[in-house]
Each structure stands twice: as C-alpha cells, then as structure tokens.
Design an enzyme around this catalytic site. Structure first.
Site, PDB file in Angstrom:
ATOM      1  CG  ASP A 249      31.143 -32.284  30.392  1.00 39.55           C
ATOM      2  OD1 ASP A 249      32.319 -31.905  30.214  1.00 39.55           O
ATOM      3  OD2 ASP A 249      30.857 -33.431  30.753  1.00 39.55           O
TER       4      ASP A 249
ATOM      5  CG  ASP B 179      24.634 -35.021  26.678  1.00 40.88           C
ATOM      6  OD1 ASP B 179      23.962 -34.225  27.365  1.00 40.88           O
ATOM      7  OD2 ASP B 179      25.404 -35.854  27.191  1.00 40.88           O
TER       8      ASP B 179
ATOM      9  CB  CYS C 109      17.580 -47.724   9.428  1.00 43.68           C
ATOM     10  SG  CYS C 109      18.956 -46.783  10.137  1.00 43.68           S
TER      11      CYS C 109
ATOM     12  CB  CYS D 113      22.468 -45.963   9.539  1.00 48.45           C
ATOM     13  SG  CYS D 113      22.559 -47.680  10.057  1.00 48.45           S
TER      14      CYS D 113
ATOM     15  CB  CYS E  22      20.151 -50.322   8.336  1.00 51.95           C
ATOM     16  SG  CYS E  22      19.946 -50.451  10.120  1.00 51.95           S
TER      17      CYS E  22
ATOM     18  CG  HIS F 266      21.168 -48.983  13.904  1.00 53.51           C
ATOM     19  ND1 HIS F 266      20.245 -48.663  12.925  1.00 53.51           N
ATOM     20  CD2 HIS F 266      20.460 -49.224  15.038  1.00 53.51           C
ATOM     21  CE1 HIS F 266      19.031 -48.730  13.438  1.00 53.51           C
ATOM     22  NE2 HIS F 266      19.127 -49.065  14.716  1.00 53.51           N
TER      23      HIS F 266
HETATM   24 ZN   LIG Z   1      20.477 -48.313  10.828  1.00 48.91          ZN
END
Ligand SMILES: [Zn+2]
Length: 369
Positions: A91, A264, A302, A304, A307, A333
């Site tokens: 930015d 963002d 999920c 990730c 998870c 997550h």
């Molecule tokens: Zn997750």
C-alpha cells in the site's frame, strides 16, 4: 508491462481471471493476507503458501518507520527480507498515516505526521510513497491517496478526491521501476458522482490497475454493498480491480459479485489471534466453554493444517492456557478459509453458478447468526 491481466470468464458482473506478476501468477478473485510488518502475523511464509495464498500485502507506513525501506533495499528487497518469493502488493502508507499517526497535517505537498512508534516527525509525499515502494521492491505499488472517514463533510470529501487525483498524477510521473506495476485508487466515499469523477480522471491516466479505497471506513456494510456495483463499473474491464481493506466474508462475496478481483483484510489474522474462527456456518469463539470437550475440527472438510490435525477442544485449551500456538493455528485456519472462499467463488464463476453459490453462502451464515 510489469503485470498482465487475463479474464477467463464472467458470470453476471463477477469475474475470474489471472494476474501475472514478476513473482508469479495470481488467480482471481484473490484474497491477499496482510503482512503488515514484513510478516503475516504468527505464520511462516510456508504456512501462508500452503494455505493457498498466491500474493500477500506489505505496509509502506510500517516498513519505512521500521526497519526502514533503505535497509530493506540494501538487504535485497522485501521478498528476500521476509522470505516470500511470491507476488507482493504494497500500500502507499496513506491509510495508515490517517489512522495510526498523530498530529497529521495534510497539504497539497503531502502529509506530515508524527510516528506512532516514537513520535518522530515525518513526511509522506506522493514522490516519497513511490520511492519507499520502489525500495521495498513490491510487484504492485499503490499511489498515495487521501482517505477521509465515511462521515466527512461533502466539501472535505471533494477536497480529498481532488487531492488524490493530483497525487496520483505525481505518483505516476515519479514512478520508474519497470518490474513494478502502480495502481491508482478511486476515492469519493458513498457519493457516486464523486466516485465517477475520480474514476474518469484516473482512468484517463491509464494505470495498469485500479483500486476502490475509502470503503470499510465507518459506513454501514449494506451501504457499501449497494455502492460497489456502480463503483466497480467505473473501472476498465480489462484491468485488475482491487477493493482495499475489505472485509468480512460476506463483504468479499459482495465485492466479487460486483466485479472486484482483489481483496485484502486483517480480519482473518486479527480475529485468529483473538480466538475467533470463521466457518461456513458463521464465526465461532474458541474461548467459549462449550468447545472444551469438542473433538471436531473448526470446520469439517477444511483442508487446512489446523483442521486436518487439531480439535476445537485442543484450540480451546491453547487459548485458555495462553499458548502461542493457539493464535498461530487459528490465524492459519482463518487465512485458509478466506482463500478457499475465493477459490470456490472463482470455480463458481467459471461454471456459471456464482449467484447460487453466493446465495447458499449467505443462507448458511445468516442461519447461524
Ligand atoms: Zn481449517
């Protein structure tokens, strides 16, 4: 050209594309995790990449105050300094000056202010904002703009728009880094006439990409949602469109529906540090005692790392014991959730079912709240 943007498909006004940068490709719509101080808080670059991030954001204001943009250039630029080899957008520092610094004084020359770290007097001009970002070596730099609060007087809003246009022109003139693209920022708050005027002037300057600034600055979310389609339509169709600093999952989907390509926000990491997890059924608070014996992951399905390996009960314990792994796992997550949401939106656009996808997401979130 430092970047190219290819549109692969549209569904209504929603778009799926690819943004090619000197450090790799970004599939859009894209969410950019925020790496304010040359780090996405609590996460290593490998975690951020494995969560699916293709581009991250760095903050000019913070990095020029500490450790200094000259030092980062000396050490090989921001990519090498923070060990992130993918695309980076920086930015211009304007928004942080207005929100963090003290004794801010704005003239046509630039913004003078005192550092929020040590109170030292500093000045950010359009030319300086360009130089800092060239020193950082980001793939995409933003012009310096003035970002007034949503409830500003009409005269103040008009002044900010006119100054932002003049500053954009000076930024473009001063920019010389050929492997960096510079995006302009449309201001004007919820005043669509001002937005149109600002966009017209900036589009005439032919920037390689355009952002909508001045949203999520105190206005009601529904007012923003209502303004987004008209504001996105002011921007060139064949160039990337970026909605700055927004927002909640439902705000991102409103942006995607309006034709925005890039987003963002600090919400995934900030909320992750505060034990709040985003899920397809709305946010959950891991400090809540009801999670003490809950062996389920935050979000079943999920993919990730959090998870795949940990239960809500374990995360509840980490936050109760004030262990630093709690904020790390939950930030991971949440970032993965935002990135997955954008990937799913992209797939739905390509398959021509975005409206149904959007409605289904909102229905699940609304049912939970
Ligand atoms: Zn997750």
């Amino acid at each position: 050209m430092a970047i190219t943007f290819t549109l692969h498909g549209t569904d209504g006004t929603a778009r799926a594309g690819t943004l090619q940068t000197p450090h790799g490709a970004v599939q859009t719509p894209a969410f950019m995790p925020v790496g304010t101080q040359a780090t996405v808080k609590g996460l290593t670059p490998e975690m951020v990449r494995d969560a699916g991030a293709q581009i991250i954001l760095g903050n000019t204001y913070h990095l020029t105050l500490r450790p200094g943009d000259e030092l980062i250039r000396e050490l090989g630029g921001l990519h090498r300094f923070m060990n992130w080899n993918g695309p980076i957008l920086t930015d211009s520092g304007g928004f942080q000056v207005f929100s963090l610094a003290t004794q801010v004084k704005i003239t046509d020359h630039g913004a003078s202010f005192k550092s929020h770290i040590d109170g030292s007097p500093l000045e950010l001009t359009p030319e300086r904002a360009v130089e800092i970002q060239q020193n950082l070596g980001s793939d995409i730099a933003m012009v310096l703009d003035e970002c007034p609060p949503a409830d500003s007087e009409p005269a103040k809003m008009r002044d900010a728009v006119e100054r932002s246009i003049r500053w954009a022109e000076r930024c473009k003139k001063h920019h010389s880094k050929i492997d960096q693209a510079q995006f302009a920022i449309v201001q004007g708050g919820l005043n669509l006439d001002l937005r149109a005027e600002c966009a017209r002037e900036l589009v005439a300057m032919d920037f390689p990409g355009y952002a909508l600034g001045g949203f999520s600055v105190g206005e009601a979310p529904l007012a923003m949602h209502a303004a987004l389609p008209a504001c996105a339509a002011l921007l060139p169709e064949h160039k990337p469109r970026y909605l700055m600093g927004v927002g909640r999952p439902q705000d991102l989907l409103a942006g995607v529906a309006a034709g925005i390509d890039m987003f963002d926000c600090v919400m995934p990491t900030r909320n992750g540090r505060n034990a709040l997890a985003f899920t397809a059924d709305g946010p959950i608070r891991l400090r809540n005692a009801k999670h003490r014996r809950d062996s389920a992951p935050i979000q079943s399905g999920c993919s990730c790392y959090c998870c795949a390996n940990y239960s809500r009960a374990y995360l509840h314990h980490l936050f109760a014991a004030d262990e630093m792994l709690g904020p790390t796992l939950l930030s991971l997550h949440n970032v993965a959730f935002y990135l997955q949401l954008m990937q799913n939106a992209r797939q739905a656009i390509i398959e021509g079912r975005f409206a149904a996808f959007h409605a289904a997401c909102l229905a699940r979130w609304n049912a939970a709240s």
